[in-house]
Design an enzyme around this catalytic site. Sequence first.
Site, mmCIF file in Angstrom:
data_model
loop_
_atom_site.group_PDB
_atom_site.id
_atom_site.type_symbol
_atom_site.label_atom_id
_atom_site.label_comp_id
_atom_site.label_asym_id
_atom_site.label_seq_id
_atom_site.Cartn_x
_atom_site.Cartn_y
_atom_site.Cartn_z
ATOM 1 N N SER A 18 34.319 51.641 55.716
ATOM 2 C CA SER A 18 34.350 52.991 56.281
ATOM 3 C C SER A 18 34.195 52.964 57.794
ATOM 4 C CB SER A 18 33.227 53.841 55.665
ATOM 5 O OG SER A 18 33.270 53.818 54.261
ATOM 6 N N TYR A 77 31.552 48.432 45.810
ATOM 7 C CA TYR A 77 31.064 49.334 46.864
ATOM 8 C C TYR A 77 30.845 50.703 46.234
ATOM 9 C CZ TYR A 77 31.064 51.629 51.525
ATOM 10 O OH TYR A 77 30.758 52.347 52.666
ATOM 11 N N LYS A 82 27.320 46.845 46.905
ATOM 12 C CA LYS A 82 26.906 47.484 48.153
ATOM 13 C C LYS A 82 26.607 48.925 47.792
ATOM 14 C CE LYS A 82 28.167 49.294 52.605
ATOM 15 N NZ LYS A 82 29.247 49.797 53.467
ATOM 16 N N SER A 109 25.614 52.564 48.646
ATOM 17 C CA SER A 109 25.472 53.591 49.675
ATOM 18 C C SER A 109 25.150 54.956 49.089
ATOM 19 C CB SER A 109 26.751 53.669 50.522
ATOM 20 O OG SER A 109 26.894 52.513 51.315
ATOM 21 N N GLY A 127 22.795 50.488 51.615
ATOM 22 C CA GLY A 127 23.800 51.113 52.464
ATOM 23 C C GLY A 127 23.249 52.130 53.452
ATOM 24 N N ASP A 156 21.381 53.653 56.225
ATOM 25 C CA ASP A 156 20.567 53.004 57.256
ATOM 26 C C ASP A 156 19.183 53.632 57.391
ATOM 27 O OD1 ASP A 156 23.060 51.935 57.519
ATOM 28 O OD2 ASP A 156 23.282 52.330 59.661
#
Length: 304
Positions: free
Chosen positions: A49, A139, A167, A169, A192, A194
């Site tokens: 992304s 993902y 992963k 997110s 994912g 932050d």
Amino acid sequence: MTDIKKYQGIFPAFYACYEDDGSVSPARTRALAKYLLDKGVKGLYVGGSSGECIYQSVAERKVILENVMAEVGGKMTIIAHVACNNTADSQELARHAESLGVDAIASIPPIYFHLPPYGIAQYWNDISAAAPNTDFIIYNIPQLAGVALSIPLLQEMRKNPRVIGVKNSSMPTQDIQMWKDEGGADFVVMNGPDEQFISGLAMGATGGIGGTYAVMPELFQKVYDLYQAGDMKPAAEIQNEICRIIYKLCAGHGNLYAVMKGVLKKHGCDIGSVRKPMPALIDSDQAVVDEASAMIDAAIAKYC
């Protein structure tokens, strides 16, 4: 058995690097790769992304990965996101990534049309089959893909021996615990979001892949190192400061990635602007760039 150690640590999501005319820049791609290598991060997540992949052609995505690998391949762990909105293009990118020697490929689920779980599994397995000697990472980003990973779908994908991790997110940190619990000790789960990096680590994440890591890798690395050492109080303090910086980065009226590229430019790494339809940095957001950059510098000076 997966070599989980090469997936432990900080993985900046690699930004798209453009010439001033908007074309993909091999030189700036190499410069950013070296910049992040020199910061001491564990690896890079290329073509996702943050790499503006949905606005690029297959040929452009190949050029980007080729230049990343030419600059830092073999020096750090490289995960290449290869998903396109059709299987054939995704397979082409998967084959290309394997030919370059990446450590892993990754893929979101098919977007726009909401496919049934067996259709998503077929899409991922078809991509994996095009790179049969390369690790595959799912993902999970339901807020953008429109489809969420489930335990039954993960169980189905675990039948593929190349599937070594997720992963993640999605916002609930509980998801990290579920994927890790299902996959076992050697299963890779990367945090994912932050803003919750330390929370993801607490729930069992192997490491992190993040869109803001590239503008402040030192801070995320410090949180990771402190967490591994069991020094939770200072790790949480830095995480809180990271969140404040992220809020500032998101305070602009234009585009987050344009703001972050502005911050990188102030730190000596000019990688160009963003690709339309994303808006370039607007004049009123220069103050956000300056303030965020100053916050990052101050936090690095204080904590690193």
